[in-house]
Write a protein that holds these residues in place. Structure first.
Motif, short mmCIF file in Angstrom:
data_model
loop_
_atom_site.label_atom_id
_atom_site.label_comp_id
_atom_site.label_asym_id
_atom_site.label_seq_id
_atom_site.Cartn_x
_atom_site.Cartn_y
_atom_site.Cartn_z
N GLY A 97 0.80 -1.22 0.00
CA GLY A 97 0.00 0.00 0.00
C GLY A 97 0.83 1.28 0.00
O GLY A 97 0.59 2.19 -0.80
N LEU A 137 2.31 1.95 -3.32
CA LEU A 137 1.29 2.36 -4.30
C LEU A 137 0.97 3.84 -4.12
O LEU A 137 0.76 4.58 -5.08
CB LEU A 137 0.02 1.51 -4.16
CG LEU A 137 0.16 0.06 -4.63
CD1 LEU A 137 -1.01 -0.79 -4.18
CD2 LEU A 137 0.28 0.00 -6.16
N GLY A 197 -3.26 -11.66 -2.57
CA GLY A 197 -2.15 -11.09 -1.79
C GLY A 197 -1.13 -12.15 -1.47
O GLY A 197 -1.44 -13.34 -1.47
N PHE A 252 -8.34 -8.72 0.29
CA PHE A 252 -7.32 -8.18 -0.63
C PHE A 252 -6.24 -7.46 0.14
O PHE A 252 -6.27 -6.25 0.31
CB PHE A 252 -7.99 -7.23 -1.63
CG PHE A 252 -9.11 -7.86 -2.40
CD1 PHE A 252 -8.86 -8.50 -3.61
CD2 PHE A 252 -10.40 -7.86 -1.90
CE1 PHE A 252 -9.88 -9.12 -4.31
CE2 PHE A 252 -11.43 -8.47 -2.60
CZ PHE A 252 -11.17 -9.09 -3.80
N THR A 300 -7.29 -0.58 0.65
CA THR A 300 -8.23 -1.63 0.27
C THR A 300 -9.67 -1.21 0.56
O THR A 300 -10.58 -1.53 -0.21
CB THR A 300 -7.88 -2.91 1.06
OG1 THR A 300 -6.49 -3.16 0.86
CG2 THR A 300 -8.68 -4.09 0.61
N GLY A 356 -2.72 -15.52 -4.71
CA GLY A 356 -1.39 -14.91 -4.79
C GLY A 356 -1.49 -13.41 -5.04
O GLY A 356 -2.59 -12.83 -5.02
N GLN A 357 -0.36 -12.75 -5.30
CA GLN A 357 -0.34 -11.30 -5.53
C GLN A 357 -0.95 -10.99 -6.89
O GLN A 357 -0.55 -11.56 -7.89
CB GLN A 357 1.12 -10.80 -5.46
CG GLN A 357 1.27 -9.30 -5.41
CD GLN A 357 0.75 -8.70 -4.10
OE1 GLN A 357 0.58 -9.40 -3.10
NE2 GLN A 357 0.51 -7.42 -4.10
N GLY A 370 -5.60 2.00 4.97
CA GLY A 370 -6.31 0.88 4.35
C GLY A 370 -6.85 1.29 2.99
O GLY A 370 -8.03 1.59 2.85
N VAL A 408 -6.83 -6.12 -8.92
CA VAL A 408 -7.70 -6.09 -7.73
C VAL A 408 -9.07 -5.44 -8.00
O VAL A 408 -10.10 -5.99 -7.59
CB VAL A 408 -6.96 -5.42 -6.54
CG1 VAL A 408 -7.91 -5.05 -5.41
CG2 VAL A 408 -5.87 -6.34 -6.02
N TRP A 460 -1.22 -9.64 11.29
CA TRP A 460 -2.05 -8.52 11.78
C TRP A 460 -3.10 -8.11 10.76
O TRP A 460 -4.08 -7.43 11.10
CB TRP A 460 -1.17 -7.35 12.22
CG TRP A 460 -0.59 -6.49 11.13
CD1 TRP A 460 0.59 -6.68 10.48
CD2 TRP A 460 -1.15 -5.28 10.59
NE1 TRP A 460 0.80 -5.69 9.56
CE2 TRP A 460 -0.25 -4.81 9.61
CE3 TRP A 460 -2.32 -4.56 10.83
CZ2 TRP A 460 -0.48 -3.65 8.87
CZ3 TRP A 460 -2.55 -3.39 10.08
CH2 TRP A 460 -1.63 -2.96 9.12
N LYS A 461 -2.96 -8.57 9.51
CA LYS A 461 -4.00 -8.28 8.51
C LYS A 461 -5.23 -9.17 8.72
O LYS A 461 -6.28 -8.93 8.14
CB LYS A 461 -3.44 -8.45 7.10
CG LYS A 461 -2.44 -7.37 6.70
CD LYS A 461 -3.16 -6.05 6.45
CE LYS A 461 -2.21 -4.99 5.93
NZ LYS A 461 -2.90 -3.69 5.73
N GLU A 475 -10.78 1.22 -2.15
CA GLU A 475 -10.97 0.46 -3.40
C GLU A 475 -12.30 -0.31 -3.34
O GLU A 475 -13.02 -0.37 -4.34
CB GLU A 475 -9.81 -0.52 -3.59
CG GLU A 475 -8.50 0.19 -3.92
CD GLU A 475 -7.27 -0.69 -3.76
OE1 GLU A 475 -6.18 -0.24 -4.12
OE2 GLU A 475 -7.39 -1.82 -3.24
N1 UDP Z 1 -3.10 -5.39 -3.41
C1 UDP Z 1 -2.69 -5.75 -4.69
N2 UDP Z 1 -2.66 -7.08 -5.01
C2 UDP Z 1 -3.01 -8.04 -4.14
C3 UDP Z 1 -3.42 -7.67 -2.83
C4 UDP Z 1 -3.46 -6.32 -2.50
O1 UDP Z 1 -2.40 -4.92 -5.54
O2 UDP Z 1 -2.98 -9.21 -4.51
C5 UDP Z 1 -3.16 -3.95 -3.10
C6 UDP Z 1 -4.54 -3.49 -2.64
O3 UDP Z 1 -5.40 -3.38 -3.75
C7 UDP Z 1 -4.18 -2.17 -1.97
C8 UDP Z 1 -2.79 -2.44 -1.40
O4 UDP Z 1 -2.31 -3.64 -2.01
O5 UDP Z 1 -4.10 -1.12 -2.92
C9 UDP Z 1 -2.80 -2.62 0.09
O6 UDP Z 1 -2.90 -1.36 0.69
P1 UDP Z 1 -3.47 -1.18 2.17
O7 UDP Z 1 -3.33 0.28 2.49
O8 UDP Z 1 -4.85 -1.75 2.27
O9 UDP Z 1 -2.52 -2.08 3.07
P2 UDP Z 1 -0.91 -2.08 3.33
O10 UDP Z 1 -0.36 -3.20 2.51
O11 UDP Z 1 -0.38 -0.74 2.93
O12 UDP Z 1 -0.79 -2.32 4.80
#
Ligand code: UDP
Length: 383
Positions: A17, A20, A235, A207, A293, A265-266, A291, A270, A213-214, A296
């Motif tokens: 995240g 991104l 993920g 996702f 997610t 997987g990753q 978050g 999404v 912790w997630k 989104e």
């Molecule tokens: N995400 C992704 N592919 C995956 C799982 C998650 O691109 O397979 C992205 C999700 O869409 C989101 C980001 O990873 O944009 C996770 O951001 P978030 O702030 O929810 O959590 P962080 O990983 O920063 O703790």
């Protein structure tokens, strides 16, 4: 004043995240520089935004330091840290502002920026609390933040409160909610499920990177209590959480739900996956600093269920834009899943409200405006 020269510093080459957010945030700064402690997909993404990307010679040595590492574990990597500080300092000297995008990047950039007398902005994507960081790390972070930064950018009031509660100076904090730019998906859930080879029937999705912790394990426990429901888990274990991934895979066998749980997987699709499911679960058991997610999910116009910890309540407007359940409570989650997949008329209104809220509160333009202003101010440009 001409555009300030900015050095963005990041400890990882992986993209979760926080990275991104950085990829969106650097848009106005083509021609500027990024320094990464290790190579990875982030390198290509930042280069595609027009940044000159440099990779550290010393960064690999830092991989053994985890967020909750004790001082004794940190000692062996001090050599690598000194090498990194020297590298950041060398690049910082050629720039007007240093912008650190992670906790590890910040700690080393703080020393480098101080040595080179460059203003430092820390984009703090975390909640500084005992749930996420050891005592020594919290102390060091706050001490360095108070003495070495011109601003600490946080994505939510929850992250701001945690920083101040740990002794961080209030006047340094700038709350800049993460912004997302996602075009609405036009295909229907049925079409997407066919294309993406997803199961028919009630389907929920999670996702997030795989990390204890997630809270993905709580979703599995809830699924054991909701027999007709299948689940996709997108993920991967991005930051050394492979043991947790093995535990999740073991759990689906032990709970007898292996035929209803799909580990994808990753993924880089999404928004399409979100649009295909009946409900999205954000099950973090510790407070979330933001978050992405969640936003989104709101934009996907699908019911969202989140744990009431950290920023989730703010983003979901105290439950007006989604359902909040207590963290770590699989019974409450199972009940909420049952309601969410019922598609009641009240839920339809909540979904529309959530999408409007996501568009009005969490756009990229606002994030760029606020961060660009802070960077210019740091460089001494009052505009
Ligand atoms: N995400 C992704 N592919 C995956 C799982 C998650 O691109 O397979 C992205 C999700 O869409 C989101 C980001 O990873 O944009 C996770 O951001 P978030 O702030 O929810 O959590 P962080 O990983 O920063 O703790």
């Amino acid at each position: 004043m001409s555009s300030p020269r900015v050095l963005f510093v990041c400890h990882t080459g992986s993209v979760s995240g926080a990275e991104l957010v950085l990829i969106d945030l650097v848009r106005p700064w083509a021609g500027q520089s990024a320094f990464l402690f290790e190579d990875g997909p982030l390198h290509q993404s930042l280069a595609a935004c027009g940044l000159n990307v440099e990779i550290s010679r010393w960064g690999d040595g830092l991989n053994n330091v985890r967020r909750d590492s004790s001082f004794t574990k940190v000692v062996p990597v001090i050599g690598a840290m000194c090498g990194l500080i020297a590298e950041v300092a060398r690049f910082a000297r050629k720039h007007d502002v240093v912008y650190a995008n992670s906790q590890k990047a910040f700690v080393l950039s703080a020393i480098a920026a101080k040595l080179m007398r460059r203003p430092l902005i820390w984009h703090l994507h975390d909640i500084i609390s005992p749930a996420h960081f050891g005592k020594m790390q919290r102390r060091v972070q706050v001490l360095l933040a108070n003495h070495c930064t011109v601003n600490v950018v946080v994505p939510s009031k929850a992250a701001s409160d945690a920083f101040i509660a740990e002794g961080g100076r209030k006047e340094l904090v700038a709350i800049v909610p993460n912004g997302l730019d996602i075009s609405p998906e036009t295909q229907t859930s049925a079409e997407l499920r066919r294309e993406l080879k997803l199961p028919q029937g009630p389907l929920i999705g999670v996702f997030s990177r795989l990390a204890e912790w997630k809270g993905q394990h709580i979703v599995l426990q809830a699924l054991a209590k909701t027999p007709a429901v299948s689940c996709i888990i997108a993920g991967s274990a991005l930051f050394g959480e492979e043991a947790y991934e093995r535990r999740l895979r073991q759990m689906v066998g032990d709970l007898g739900i292996a035929d209803r749980v799909y580990f994808l997987g990753q993924r880089n699709d999404v928004p399409r996956l979100m649009r295909a499911v009946d409900a999205i679960i954000h099950p973090s058991i510790d407070p979330e600093p933001f978050g992405r997610t969640l936003v989104e999910a709101m934009l996907a116009e699908v019911p969202v269920i989140a744990t009431d910890a950290g920023a989730a309540s703010d983003i979901l407007e105290g439950g007006m834009a989604g359902t909040l359940v207590p963290p770590g409570d699989s019974d409450a989650l199972a009940q909420a899943i049952g309601k969410a997949i019922s598609r009641s008329p009240e839920l339809a209104e909540q979904i529309n409200h959530a999408a409007r809220r996501a568009r009005s509160h969490y756009g990229v333009a606002q994030m760029l405006d606020l961060t660009s202003r802070l960077i210019r101010q740091a460089a001494g440009d009052p505009a």
